[in-house]
Design a protein around this motif. Structure first.
Motif, PDB file in Angstrom:
ATOM      1  N   UNK A  31      44.995  13.007  -3.071  1.00 45.32           N
ATOM      2  CA  UNK A  31      44.648  13.239  -1.670  1.00 45.32           C
ATOM      3  C   UNK A  31      44.389  11.915  -0.951  1.00 45.32           C
ATOM      4  N   UNK A  32      43.725  10.985  -1.652  1.00 49.17           N
ATOM      5  CA  UNK A  32      43.441   9.674  -1.047  1.00 49.17           C
ATOM      6  C   UNK A  32      44.737   8.952  -0.690  1.00 49.17           C
ATOM      7  N   UNK A  33      45.700   8.989  -1.604  1.00 46.80           N
ATOM      8  CA  UNK A  33      46.950   8.263  -1.378  1.00 46.80           C
ATOM      9  C   UNK A  33      47.776   8.863  -0.251  1.00 46.80           C
ATOM     10  N   UNK A  34      47.611  10.162   0.001  1.00 49.95           N
ATOM     11  CA  UNK A  34      48.377  10.785   1.085  1.00 49.95           C
ATOM     12  C   UNK A  34      47.796  10.463   2.460  1.00 49.95           C
ATOM     13  N   UNK A  35      46.651   9.804   2.515  1.00 49.64           N
ATOM     14  CA  UNK A  35      46.010   9.470   3.788  1.00 49.64           C
ATOM     15  C   UNK A  35      46.345   8.044   4.235  1.00 49.64           C
ATOM     16  N   UNK A  36      47.527   7.553   3.838  1.00 55.39           N
ATOM     17  CA  UNK A  36      47.964   6.243   4.297  1.00 55.39           C
ATOM     18  C   UNK A  36      47.525   5.080   3.438  1.00 55.39           C
ATOM     19  N   UNK A  37      47.003   5.344   2.237  1.00 55.04           N
ATOM     20  CA  UNK A  37      46.511   4.274   1.379  1.00 55.04           C
ATOM     21  C   UNK A  37      47.496   3.872   0.284  1.00 55.04           C
ATOM     22  N   UNK A  38      48.656   4.551   0.217  1.00 55.28           N
ATOM     23  CA  UNK A  38      49.592   4.291  -0.872  1.00 55.28           C
ATOM     24  C   UNK A  38      50.257   2.920  -0.761  1.00 55.28           C
ATOM     25  N   UNK A  39      50.174   2.275   0.379  1.00 52.66           N
ATOM     26  CA  UNK A  39      50.849   0.983   0.542  1.00 52.66           C
ATOM     27  C   UNK A  39      49.976  -0.197   0.148  1.00 52.66           C
ATOM     28  N   UNK A  40      48.722   0.066  -0.254  1.00 53.13           N
ATOM     29  CA  UNK A  40      47.799  -1.009  -0.587  1.00 53.13           C
ATOM     30  C   UNK A  40      47.656  -1.154  -2.097  1.00 53.13           C
ATOM     31  N   UNK A  41      47.860  -2.384  -2.568  1.00 54.75           N
ATOM     32  CA  UNK A  41      47.812  -2.642  -4.002  1.00 54.75           C
ATOM     33  C   UNK A  41      46.426  -2.374  -4.576  1.00 54.75           C
ATOM     34  N   UNK A  42      45.362  -2.759  -3.835  1.00 55.71           N
ATOM     35  CA  UNK A  42      44.022  -2.611  -4.402  1.00 55.71           C
ATOM     36  C   UNK A  42      43.639  -1.149  -4.593  1.00 55.71           C
ATOM     37  N   UNK A  43      44.205  -0.238  -3.772  1.00 57.42           N
ATOM     38  CA  UNK A  43      43.926   1.185  -3.945  1.00 57.42           C
ATOM     39  C   UNK A  43      44.567   1.705  -5.230  1.00 57.42           C
ATOM     40  N   UNK A  44      45.794   1.281  -5.482  1.00 58.42           N
ATOM     41  CA  UNK A  44      46.457   1.692  -6.722  1.00 58.42           C
ATOM     42  C   UNK A  44      45.738   1.139  -7.946  1.00 58.42           C
ATOM     43  N   UNK A  45      45.307  -0.095  -7.849  1.00 60.60           N
ATOM     44  CA  UNK A  45      44.629  -0.709  -8.996  1.00 60.60           C
ATOM     45  C   UNK A  45      43.260  -0.068  -9.238  1.00 60.60           C
ATOM     46  N   UNK A  46      42.600   0.388  -8.164  1.00 58.86           N
ATOM     47  CA  UNK A  46      41.335   1.104  -8.333  1.00 58.86           C
ATOM     48  C   UNK A  46      41.558   2.406  -9.105  1.00 58.86           C
ATOM     49  N   UNK A  47      42.601   3.122  -8.725  1.00 58.54           N
ATOM     50  CA  UNK A  47      42.919   4.368  -9.435  1.00 58.54           C
ATOM     51  C   UNK A  47      43.347   4.068 -10.877  1.00 58.54           C
ATOM     52  N   UNK A  48      44.136   2.997 -11.041  1.00 56.19           N
ATOM     53  CA  UNK A  48      44.586   2.633 -12.384  1.00 56.19           C
ATOM     54  C   UNK A  48      43.395   2.309 -13.291  1.00 56.19           C
ATOM     55  N   UNK A  49      42.417   1.568 -12.762  1.00 54.32           N
ATOM     56  CA  UNK A  49      41.244   1.225 -13.572  1.00 54.32           C
ATOM     57  C   UNK A  49      40.472   2.475 -13.993  1.00 54.32           C
ATOM     58  N   UNK A  50      40.360   3.448 -13.076  1.00 49.10           N
ATOM     59  CA  UNK A  50      39.676   4.698 -13.420  1.00 49.10           C
ATOM     60  C   UNK A  50      40.459   5.456 -14.484  1.00 49.10           C
ATOM     61  N   UNK A  51      41.765   5.498 -14.329  1.00 45.78           N
ATOM     62  CA  UNK A  51      42.615   6.193 -15.308  1.00 45.78           C
ATOM     63  C   UNK A  51      42.578   5.473 -16.645  1.00 45.78           C
ATOM     64  N   UNK A  52      42.523   4.157 -16.586  1.00 43.32           N
ATOM     65  CA  UNK A  52      42.482   3.366 -17.816  1.00 43.32           C
ATOM     66  C   UNK A  52      41.199   3.623 -18.606  1.00 43.32           C
ATOM     67  N   UNK A  53      40.092   3.783 -17.852  1.00 41.77           N
ATOM     68  CA  UNK A  53      38.793   3.959 -18.517  1.00 41.77           C
ATOM     69  C   UNK A  53      38.581   5.387 -19.008  1.00 41.77           C
TER      70      UNK A  53
END
Length: 933
Positions: A472-494
């Motif tokens: 839902x967060x990514x569909x609100x215009x945040x998919x183009x930002x690298x730091x948003x993806x990396x934040x999600x990646x870190x959560x998924x990684x942990x």
């Protein structure tokens, strides 16, 4: 006790008589004759107008209950009309929303005292006094309370009640340096009245019980004297002399020692008290100095009192409330005292979100029940914050509180369900309520949803719900930002698995438009550690294709930018050639005209000689002019030309001399400190040296006025004014924006911009100012006085600035500064959408956008790589641009080169251009590139 009551009531009656104002109806003052028919007719008209106004004010309050001035106007009208029932109700409503000032409480209490005749009604007045003393620490209200209680001394327990009120008053304001003495004296007078009534009749012998009572009462008065003399109070020498005269026994040494110590303390306090007496309201700086002094002394009671005194006069200053509450939270930690201060803070400054957050934390800290905290949070939501981000902060504070209530060792609980429900409500509230009011949610990076996802993943082990939230967060215009993806990646990684990590990074490589290199590097790192050969090959292929497309887009954008720059250069060159041709044509035409006059007018030989004398001079000037000299501002040189009758003789001489003979520098930078630069003057100003010298002589002795002329000898509208002394130059800056010949004159410091290229002179703030309004849509004919009439109905207007262009013409914009944030926020609610001279105006809190970078090239580069908006992950602000470049791209052997500012170019571009000058990209092209993605 009855005798004591009679004596004490006599004291109060005498005191009341002294304080009764002249002209009061009850004092028998003169009153006007109301029998006149004309006055009765006027009275009826006035009464109808008042009724209509009362109805309007009540409707206004039904729309906005937090309109402080509207409450005041309504109470004033109702009191004037004698509407006691409505008046009581209006005061009650206002007291529920705001702490009332000392004057409002005293008026209310006096009205209720007049109507209270029976004991049951007296109890209601006591309750009203109890509410009054909780709003602010006011010596006058405490004194009124104590004196009113003496009137009920004849009731059972009356004397004990009076003493109890006096003791509470001394605890609250007995340390007040300037007003505390009145309470001590009133208390002693009351005890003296009791002593007088306890005296035996003349000639009679007191019984042992009476003797014991007399001794006890005498000791009470002794104790009051000794307590008072140990406190630094104004005019305490008089109190000491009074004690010496009253006491039959010598004053004890301990009392004398405490008295001298208090005198020394009073001497230290006197400078601060004198500063307060001499200062103008609101005296904030003086109070702050006094607070700092008491903080160093470290007496909690005195610190609390000085804070309360400051707040009584500065109740609308949020920072003062915040500092006071912080002191109470960290030092005193008394529940009733702390919560009362927090409650008064949010009632005084409901628009300040920080005070509400502190209040919620204090309630949780002192273990207030959950229902009360939730109720207070709902009040905060209705407080009317002035920024969308304020609502995000208050929601986050409440969600933090709910999260701390949950026991996550249990799989399910009532508290957990309440937390999830609150998260969902917060997201919906920001989407509906906040966006509708501010046209933005205040939470573009979805921090609340991010925190919800963290709670679900880390504390509830519900990674599926966390993934739904991030989707839902990514569909609100945040998919183009690298730091948003990396934040999600870190959560998924942990808390997730490798499969979802890989899937997230593949999507990130495809979608990221600000720093694709960074996510590419993270994907390659993941596959290097955990992936198979097939995974590695797929990742390498995907990242190479993506970076190739990015480099291609950047190269095209750079080419387009270069083409546009070249086109601009060509246009500039064409304009330059056109100006040169036009100038040459005028010169040739003028020369032909002179020859024609010489041939046709043989009788005017003298005129012909003058033309012959002038023409060689013109040809000589033209021939001797270098191309690079043409680029220098012509106003720095004189130029020969036809004489003008109104030009001074020294300008005529300059006009006939050679350009090379005139200094090319009008101003000596070593004299910057005694020189001001004056601009935006009328080009038609006659004798600018004389005019400006007269104008600036009021600031000090003027050494020289150097106006700048064009090569034709016309005034360019600006000049340098040099003074004899530096202080005169500083004083001259005060003439900035003064009207001169119908235009606002600009006066600024004289600064060498070659040494200080970033120097800008801008007098006004470019940041958020919560006490200032920005108004647009005003009619051009609107004057400052007319706008002030509109604005002053909503608060005390300190300043109004109508925005004008360089010619002094209005632009339909204005800035209005109020005394405080409360008045400004009320004015926004009332004035936004108001019609002024058939123009609908727009009103908002002043928050100017960031000013553009001065250098166009730098601005282009900055905008090319800047993140479009501030979005921070759990680690705070993102890394620098340099750190976003993959390590693989930093190797020398790699065909892709890295520019200094973090931009990656293809090898062709890198080989054809110097490495320190990367390809440029305009703001518009960068925006188009982002929109494509």
């Amino acid at each position: 006790h009855k005798m004591a009551a009679a004596g004490a009531e006599a004291v109060v009656a005498e005191d009341e008589e002294k304080r009764l104002p002249e002209g009061d109806p009850e004092s028998g003052g003169d009153s006007e004759d109301e029998g006149d028919s004309d006055s009765s007719g006027d009275g009826e008209d006035e009464e109808k107008e008042n009724e209509a106004e009362i109805q309007r004010l009540e409707e206004q309050l039904s729309i906005n209950a937090f309109d402080y001035n509207c409450h005041l106007d309504l109470i004033k009208l109702l009191r004037q009309e004698g509407e006691l029932v409505k008046l009581r109700r209006a005061r009650q409503k206002m007291s529920e929303l705001f702490p009332l000032t000392e004057e409002i409480w005293l008026d209310w209490l006096k009205d209720e005292i007049k109507m209270a005749s029976e004991n049951s009604e007296r109890e209601k007045v006591y309750e009203l006094f109890e509410r009054a003393v909780k709003d602010y620490i006011c010596p006058e209200i405490w004194l009124e309370y104590a004196q009113y209680s003496i009137g009920g001394i004849g009731q059972e327990g009356g004397i004990e009640r009076v003493r109890s009120i006096f003791e509470r008053a001394l605890t609250a304001v007995g340390l007040h340096v300037t007003k505390g003495t009145a309470l001590w004296e009133a208390y002693r007078e009351f005890e003296n009245a009791i002593l007088e009534t306890a005296q035996p009749a003349p000639g009679s012998v007191p019984s042992p019980e009476q003797q014991q009572m007399l001794c006890t009462q005498l000791e009470k008065i002794h104790t009051l004297f000794r307590r008072q003399l140990g406190i630094p109070l104004l005019d305490m020498e008089t109190s000491y002399a009074e004690y010496e005269e009253w006491s039959e026994d010598p004053i004890p040494e301990t009392t004398i020692k405490n008295y001298k110590k208090a005198l020394q303390q009073l001497e230290k306090c006197k400078p601060y008290e004198e500063a307060l007496l001499g200062a103008e309201t609101p005296k904030l700086a003086e109070y702050q100095a006094y607070i700092d002094f008491e903080m160093k002394a470290g007496d909690p009671a005195r610190i609390q009192l000085i804070y309360e005194r400051a707040l009584a006069e500065n109740c609308l200053v949020p920072d003062l409330w915040a500092r006071y509450n912080q002191y109470l939270d960290r030092q005193l930690k008394v529940k009733e005292l702390v919560l009362s201060a927090h409650d008064r803070a949010v009632r005084n400054c409901p628009w300040t979100v920080g005070l509400w957050i502190r209040y919620l934390l204090a309630m949780e800290r002192h273990r207030v029940d959950h229902s009360s905290i939730s109720e207070m949070f709902e009040k905060a939501l209705n407080a009317g914050f002035i920024q969308a981000t304020d609502y995000v902060e208050i929601w986050q504070a409440y969600l933090d509180y709910l999260r701390r209530r949950v026991d996550f060792t249990q799989d399910s609980s009532k508290e957990l369900e309440e937390l999830r429900s609150a998260f969902a409500r917060a997201v919906e509230y920001l989407k509906q309520e906040v966006e509708e009011r501010f046209s933005e949610s205040g939470d573009p990076s979805c921090t609340i949803m991010q925190n919800w996802a963290r709670v679900e993943a880390r504390l509830c082990n519900n990674m599926q719900k966390a993934r739904e939230l991030w989707d839902n967060i990514m569909t609100k215009g945040n998919a183009k930002y690298a730091n948003m993806w990396l934040e999600y990646y870190n959560l998924e990684r942990a808390h997730g698995d490798t499969q979802h990590c890989r899937k997230a990074l593949h999507r990130a490589v495809q979608c990221t438009s600000d720093y694709p290199e960074h996510v590419c590097e993270v994907l390659l790192t993941l596959e290097r550690i955990e992936g198979t050969l097939e995974d590695w090959d797929a990742a390498v292929q995907k990242t190479e294709n993506r970076l190739a497309r990015v480099n291609e887009q950047r190269a095209k954008a750079a080419e387009k930018e270069a083409a546009l720059a070249k086109l601009e250069e060509e246009k500039a060159e064409q304009r330059k050639q056109a100006r040169a041709e036009k100038k040459a044509s005028k010169k040739a035409k003028k020369a032909r005209s002179g020859e024609k006059r010489k041939a046709d007018d043989d009788d005017e030989g003298e005129w012909g000689q003058e033309e012959e004398a002038e023409q060689p001079s013109k040809r000589h000037k033209g021939d001797g002019l270098l191309e690079e000299d043409m680029e220098v501002e012509m106003g720095l040189f004189g130029r020969s030309g036809p004489e003008k009758p109104d030009r001074p003789a020294n300008q005529k001489e300059k006009a006939t001399t050679s350009r090379k003979d005139i200094p090319k520098v009008l101003h000596d930078s070593s004299k910057d400190n005694v020189t001001v630069f004056v601009s935006n003057l009328s080009y038609n100003m006659a004798e600018p040296e004389v005019k400006l010298k007269e104008l600036f002589e009021s600031c000090g002795e003027v050494a020289e006025v150097r106006p700048v002329f064009s090569n034709k000898g016309t005034f360019r509208g600006y000049c340098y004014v040099e003074f004899k002394e530096e202080k005169s130059a500083r004083q001259a800056l005060g003439l900035d924006r003064q009207a001169v010949e119908g235009r606002p004159m600009f006066v600024s410091p004289c600064v060498d911009k070659n040494k200080h290229p970033d120097f800008k002179v801008f007098r006004y703030s470019t940041t958020l100012e919560k006490h200032k309004l920005f108004i647009s849509g005003l009619p051009f004919s609107c004057t400052k006085e007319e706008l002030e009439d509109v604005c002053k109905a909503h608060g005390n207007v300190k300043d109004i600035r109508l925005v004008t262009n360089r010619a002094g013409k209005p632009k339909g914009l204005a800035y209005v500064e109020y005394e405080n944030e409360a008045q400004a926020s009320q004015a926004v609610l009332k004035m936004d959408g108001l019609t002024v001279k058939e123009h609908v105006i727009k009103v908002m809190i002043s928050n100017p956008p960031l000013r553009k970078l001065p250098d166009k090239a730098e601005a282009g580069r900055a905008s090319q790589f800047a993140v479009p908006r501030q979005v921070y992950g759990a680690r705070g602000k993102g890394r620098t641009q340099l750190s976003m470049v993959p390590r693989a791209l930093q190797r020398q052997g790699n065909p892709v080169a890295k520019a200094e500012n973090g931009m990656v170019q293809n090898s062709a571009a890198a080989s054809s251009a110097p490495p320190e000058e990367p390809k440029k990209m305009s703001n518009a092209d960068f925006a188009k590139m982002l929109l494509k993605k």
